[in-house]
Write an enzyme that holds these catalytic residues in place. Structure first.
Site, PDB file in Angstrom:
ATOM      1  N   ALA B  31      75.783   6.099  15.748  1.00 62.14           N
ATOM      2  CA  ALA B  31      75.541   4.657  15.820  1.00 62.14           C
ATOM      3  C   ALA B  31      75.090   4.176  14.440  1.00 62.14           C
ATOM      4  CB  ALA B  31      74.522   4.317  16.911  1.00 62.14           C
ATOM      5  N   GLY B  35      71.395   1.108   7.208  1.00 63.44           N
ATOM      6  CA  GLY B  35      70.350   2.047   6.808  1.00 63.44           C
ATOM      7  C   GLY B  35      70.965   3.418   6.525  1.00 63.44           C
ATOM      8  N   HIS B  36      71.786   3.896   7.452  1.00 69.44           N
ATOM      9  CA  HIS B  36      72.479   5.167   7.233  1.00 69.44           C
ATOM     10  C   HIS B  36      73.376   5.097   5.995  1.00 69.44           C
ATOM     11  CE1 HIS B  36      71.876   5.347  11.778  1.00 69.44           C
ATOM     12  NE2 HIS B  36      71.300   6.467  11.379  1.00 69.44           N
ATOM     13  N   GLU B 147      62.636   5.995   5.514  1.00 69.76           N
ATOM     14  CA  GLU B 147      61.189   5.770   5.679  1.00 69.76           C
ATOM     15  C   GLU B 147      60.865   5.020   6.967  1.00 69.76           C
ATOM     16  OE1 GLU B 147      59.448   5.844   1.142  1.00 69.76           O
ATOM     17  OE2 GLU B 147      59.925   3.888   2.036  1.00 69.76           O
ATOM     18  N   LEU B 183      66.454  -2.001  10.349  1.00 68.62           N
ATOM     19  CA  LEU B 183      67.691  -1.574  11.008  1.00 68.62           C
ATOM     20  C   LEU B 183      67.403  -0.334  11.863  1.00 68.62           C
ATOM     21  CD1 LEU B 183      70.598  -1.993   8.446  1.00 68.62           C
ATOM     22  CD2 LEU B 183      69.498  -3.649   9.929  1.00 68.62           C
TER      23      LEU B 183
END
Lengths: 258, 258
Positions: B31, B35-36, B147, B183
């Site tokens: 998903a 951010g990823h 983080e 996110l």
């Protein structure tokens, strides 16, 4: 032969070894005997480089007295390693191996609770945790363990498989005295009388009697019996002889297989 | 881009990479969002090879409903990885990663019991155990974590140090929506109304009020609050918004430092 007594020393030494060289490790708690020598000899034969770790690991001792009286014989250990052609001895302190003071650990929640685990709470957590640290530090291709500590061997193999650690665990046969007592660092703590009597342990363990009957006979002989149990085709036992804990195992008699 | 869906496929792929090439890993539960993407981009910049793992790890879910509703979007994930120049996706099944059915685990017994750990029993055991497996399999030089999951990041760093794992854990800043919501894959499960309301969470978290006051204000806004706590200079919080659990963290206001 290098004496590596810090993490840095070990890591620098490990980095200096070429990628195509195989490293073998023999993890020990020192007080080396001919059982350890057989592990070292095999490690030497099968690898380019052989490292022996010597560390009396406190996290695997549930009994403070057992830890306090565990034999320490470093000068003899060093001489044995030198004679056996060991390349390096790794001998860290507690604070080196446990910068986290054992906040982090590896555990197994089923077979670690049986046999020795039932009598030594937390023992195998300590064993697995320190072995994982040693493997990650030394990055061996092969690691050598004696079959005398049969349950430990199974659990280390299980950990390596469960965590996909890139190391082969090599099982080596138990080495015995001429009267069949399994070699153990703790044998040094037996008085001469208890040492003689201890030979009854492997003798009774190797009969065709049931595990319960063997336990009964050991008690009749004056031993304190932790357990005698057949598990996965193996007859495993732990007793106390003059205050010294002894373990051993042999193939279980066929009719006693679980 | 390789799709590695078995342990063997990953191990063979890993063996094919030369020793002097650096591998970076971005462990994910799929998903994928921006951010990823930021983790992947950094991993690509800093390493020769970038592998992304996608595995919704059941052992870290204490709530079966949370596991059952965790978003799965593999075709979109694959497209994102392809666009970001990922070299390989590792996407194993439970039985591949847990041949032992989770008999063996890694745990931490202090900080894993605080904050999210206090509300999600066993969560961090599952996280640490799966991360250790992934690291041993992929043998990365660097691993990238956001983080946003601050406590997870600290515990993974602690595990790597405690077990001397040969990997650097790289912390990457939380990526936020224009209204400052962090996110998260779980944001997809918010209704449009709850999504709007969720922006109050980072807004209240970033005020100079005490942690207790922030918790009170969040409750007044209708959120269910698991905790708002200042820990080691960080203000950490977890809430439920329309049945969806959200976490976030920011530097704690100076006066609130423990």
């Amino acid at each position: 032969m290098k004496i590596l007594d810090t993490i840095n020393a070990l890591q620098n030494w490990r980095k200096s070894i070429a990628h195509d060289k195989s490293v073998g490790i023999v993890p020990t708690m020192g007080a080396l005997h001919d059982g350890h020598r057989s592990l070292i000899a095999r490690c030497r034969r099968e690898n380019d480089i052989c490292v022996v770790s010597i560390f009396v690991n406190p996290t695997q001792f549930n009994d403070p007295n057992d830890l306090a009286t565990y034999p320490v014989t470093f000068e003899e250990d060093r001489a044995i390693c030198e004679a056996e052609g060991v390349d390096a001895i790794f001998m860290p302190q507690y604070g080196d191996l446990y910068p986290d003071d054992y906040r982090y650990r590896v555990s197994e929640d089923r077979e670690s609770c049986l046999l020795c685990g039932a009598h030594r709470p937390g023992h195998f957590d300590g064993v697995l945790s320190v072995v994982m640290k040693l493997f990650n530090l030394a990055q061996p291709r092969r690691a050598y363990f004696g079959e005398k500590d049969w349950q430990q061997l199974q659990l280390v193999k299980g950990m390596v498989d469960a965590f996909f650690m890139p190391v082969s665990v090599v099982a080596c046969p138990t080495v015995r005295e001429t009267d069949d007592l399994a070699l153990s660092s703790r044998n040094r703590r037996l008085t001469s009388d208890h040492r003689k009597k201890a030979a009854r342990f492997p003798h009774l363990l190797s009969t065709d009697a049931s595990a319960a009957e063997v336990a009964r006979l050991l008690k009749t002989d004056g031993f304190e019996v932790d357990y005698v149990e057949d598990f996965r085709g193996r007859r495993c036992a732990a007793i106390h002889c003059g205050g010294v804990r002894l373990i051993d195992n042999l193939p279980a008699p066929k009719t006693e297989d679980r």
